[in-house]
Scaffold this motif. Structure first.
Motif, mmCIF file in Angstrom:
data_model
loop_
_atom_site.group_PDB
_atom_site.id
_atom_site.type_symbol
_atom_site.label_atom_id
_atom_site.label_comp_id
_atom_site.label_asym_id
_atom_site.label_seq_id
_atom_site.Cartn_x
_atom_site.Cartn_y
_atom_site.Cartn_z
ATOM 1 N N SER A 271 0.839 -1.194 0.000
ATOM 2 C CA SER A 271 0.000 0.000 0.000
ATOM 3 C C SER A 271 0.877 1.248 0.000
ATOM 4 N N CYS A 272 0.446 2.269 -0.742
ATOM 5 C CA CYS A 272 1.196 3.531 -0.787
ATOM 6 C C CYS A 272 0.631 4.558 0.194
ATOM 7 N N ILE A 273 -0.444 4.191 0.881
ATOM 8 C CA ILE A 273 -1.070 5.127 1.815
ATOM 9 C C ILE A 273 -0.093 5.634 2.885
ATOM 10 N N PRO A 274 0.735 4.755 3.505
ATOM 11 C CA PRO A 274 1.661 5.266 4.529
ATOM 12 C C PRO A 274 2.624 6.325 4.005
ATOM 13 N N TYR A 275 2.988 6.241 2.728
ATOM 14 C CA TYR A 275 3.972 7.174 2.174
ATOM 15 C C TYR A 275 3.351 8.519 1.818
ATOM 16 N N THR A 276 2.087 8.521 1.405
ATOM 17 C CA THR A 276 1.420 9.789 1.146
ATOM 18 C C THR A 276 1.130 10.531 2.450
ATOM 19 N N ILE A 277 0.763 9.776 3.491
ATOM 20 C CA ILE A 277 0.536 10.404 4.798
ATOM 21 C C ILE A 277 1.849 10.917 5.374
ATOM 22 N N HIS B 141 0.001 31.714 17.691
ATOM 23 C CA HIS B 141 -1.196 31.305 16.954
ATOM 24 C C HIS B 141 -0.831 30.487 15.714
ATOM 25 N N ARG B 142 0.267 30.820 15.075
ATOM 26 C CA ARG B 142 0.720 30.033 13.930
ATOM 27 C C ARG B 142 1.083 28.619 14.369
ATOM 28 N N LYS B 143 1.705 28.511 15.534
ATOM 29 C CA LYS B 143 2.055 27.190 16.064
ATOM 30 C C LYS B 143 0.803 26.363 16.341
ATOM 31 N N ILE B 144 -0.219 27.005 16.863
ATOM 32 C CA ILE B 144 -1.450 26.278 17.179
ATOM 33 C C ILE B 144 -2.066 25.695 15.905
ATOM 34 N N LEU B 145 -2.140 26.516 14.858
ATOM 35 C CA LEU B 145 -2.746 26.051 13.607
ATOM 36 C C LEU B 145 -1.916 24.942 12.960
ATOM 37 N N VAL B 146 -0.638 25.226 12.720
ATOM 38 C CA VAL B 146 0.223 24.265 12.029
ATOM 39 C C VAL B 146 0.437 23.027 12.897
ATOM 40 N N GLY B 147 0.601 23.238 14.198
ATOM 41 C CA GLY B 147 0.798 22.111 15.106
ATOM 42 C C GLY B 147 -0.408 21.194 15.168
ATOM 43 N N SER B 148 -1.613 21.765 15.086
ATOM 44 C CA SER B 148 -2.828 20.944 15.116
ATOM 45 C C SER B 148 -2.923 20.059 13.878
ATOM 46 N N VAL B 149 -2.613 20.635 12.709
ATOM 47 C CA VAL B 149 -2.608 19.845 11.477
ATOM 48 C C VAL B 149 -1.512 18.786 11.540
ATOM 49 N N GLY B 150 -0.344 19.182 12.064
ATOM 50 C CA GLY B 150 0.764 18.239 12.199
ATOM 51 C C GLY B 150 0.443 17.100 13.159
ATOM 52 N N ILE C 60 -2.533 15.751 13.666
ATOM 53 C CA ILE C 60 -3.388 14.800 12.942
ATOM 54 C C ILE C 60 -2.565 13.990 11.955
ATOM 55 N N ALA C 61 -1.671 14.665 11.228
ATOM 56 C CA ALA C 61 -0.847 13.979 10.219
ATOM 57 C C ALA C 61 0.097 12.974 10.864
ATOM 58 N N SER C 62 0.662 13.319 12.018
ATOM 59 C CA SER C 62 1.603 12.417 12.689
ATOM 60 C C SER C 62 0.916 11.169 13.214
ATOM 61 N N VAL C 63 -0.245 11.364 13.838
ATOM 62 C CA VAL C 63 -0.994 10.208 14.347
ATOM 63 C C VAL C 63 -1.376 9.289 13.189
ATOM 64 N N ALA C 64 -1.799 9.890 12.073
ATOM 65 C CA ALA C 64 -2.155 9.089 10.897
ATOM 66 C C ALA C 64 -0.928 8.368 10.333
ATOM 67 N N MET C 65 0.236 9.040 10.343
ATOM 68 C CA MET C 65 1.450 8.436 9.806
ATOM 69 C C MET C 65 1.881 7.233 10.643
ATOM 70 N N TYR C 66 1.880 7.387 11.966
ATOM 71 C CA TYR C 66 2.300 6.287 12.822
ATOM 72 C C TYR C 66 1.288 5.140 12.813
ATOM 73 N N SER D 157 2.880 15.324 21.707
ATOM 74 C CA SER D 157 1.579 14.626 21.730
ATOM 75 C C SER D 157 1.425 13.521 20.697
ATOM 76 N N PRO D 158 1.728 13.770 19.403
ATOM 77 C CA PRO D 158 1.522 12.687 18.428
ATOM 78 C C PRO D 158 2.385 11.469 18.697
ATOM 79 N N ASN D 159 3.521 11.703 19.308
ATOM 80 C CA ASN D 159 4.430 10.596 19.582
ATOM 81 C C ASN D 159 4.002 9.790 20.799
ATOM 82 N N LEU D 160 3.136 10.355 21.626
ATOM 83 C CA LEU D 160 2.536 9.578 22.710
ATOM 84 C C LEU D 160 1.629 8.485 22.147
ATOM 85 N N VAL D 161 1.153 8.702 20.927
ATOM 86 C CA VAL D 161 0.363 7.691 20.220
ATOM 87 C C VAL D 161 1.286 6.800 19.391
ATOM 88 N N GLY D 162 2.260 7.418 18.736
ATOM 89 C CA GLY D 162 3.155 6.678 17.844
ATOM 90 C C GLY D 162 3.979 5.617 18.535
#
Length: 258
Positions: free
Chosen positions: A41-47, A129-138, A140-146, A194-199
């Motif tokens: 599957s290529c899904i892990p690489y796109t995430i 505020h920039r950290k909050i926005l970008v960090g929130s997206v990151g 989600i992306a990190s949890v999905a990647m792991y 936070s995402p690494n607490l899941v990863g």
């Protein structure tokens, strides 16, 4: 002392992440050799591409304060190049339907990053505020990647084979997530920790699953399950070698866990 420890952990995290991003080289060398993506599957690489894009942006001075997260920029910048290479190879050898799916996923990942980057740069005018926005997206992306390698868990359990769940990908995922979790805690940055607490637990689960099934023999060539229309009935074809005397298909021992 605290900054030196944080830097040391960041360097180790870079090393583990580099191994994580480079681990699929073994998988894609097989794809090139066989000129087929088989059941990979290529899904892990796109995430992972989305994750690398977002955290490269997160570590740049536009979002972070100066170069406080320089280790995050370096490793994720390298990750972008590697993930794009893997996706390109996959597209070269994937069947038409898979190419369309992967192309759509890749375009969606790039679009999601672009929207995030533009919003953070032009909508917000301060780093918090920039950290909050970008960090929130990151996040989600990190949890999905792991968690993305778990898409093959059902297949692993059903076939009792880890052929399509590479060991090194699971190992380096666990190491990288554990080190970046420590880096985030030392930096007092929840968006890195936070995402690494899941990863980290997900990496442990994948390793336990690998160790459970790694001793089982696997086929040198994987089973093929294409549906073939014939006289209105669907029949399943198996790519299995059989001896003339009716013995069971030959199996090759699985490589030992490194």
């Amino acid at each position: 002392m605290g900054d030196k420890l944080r830097l040391a952990v960041g360097v180790m995290g870079n090393a583990a992440s580099m191994l994580l991003y480079a681990a699929p080289i073994l998988t894609f060398s097989r794809v090139v050799r066989k000129k087929s993506t088989e059941e990979f599957s290529c899904i892990p690489y796109t995430i992972a591409l989305l994750n690398c894009l977002v955290y490269t942006w997160y570590g740049l001075p536009v979002v972070s304060n100066g170069w406080e997260n320089f280790p995050v920029v370096t490793i994720n910048g390298l990750g972008i190049l590697l993930e794009l290479s893997f996706i390109f190879i996959y597209l070269c050898f994937a069947p038409p339907n898979a190419k369309k799916k992967v192309g759509t996923l890749t375009a969606s990942a790039i679009l999601a990053f672009s929207v995030t980057a533009l919003l953070s740069a032009f909508t917000f005018h301060d780093h918090p505020h920039r950290k909050i926005l970008v960090g929130s997206v990151g996040l989600i992306a990190s949890v999905a990647m792991y968690g993305s390698p778990l898409v093959v868990v059902t297949q692993v359990i059903k076939n009792k084979s880890v052929e399509y769940m590479p060991f090194y990908l699971s190992l380096f995922s666990f190491l990288a997530s554990s080190l970046w979790m420590a880096y985030g805690l030392l930096s007092h940055d929840l968006f890195l920790a936070s995402p690494n607490l899941v990863g980290s637990p997900l990496g442990i689960f994948q390793l336990l699953l690998y160790c459970k099934y790694r001793k089982n023999g696997i086929m040198e060539e994987p089973f093929k399950w294409p549906d073939v229309e014939k006289n209105g009935n669907k029949i399943k074809q198996f790519d299995v070698e059989k001896k003339d005397d009716g013995e069971k298909p030959k199996q090759q021992p699985h490589a030992a866990c490194a």
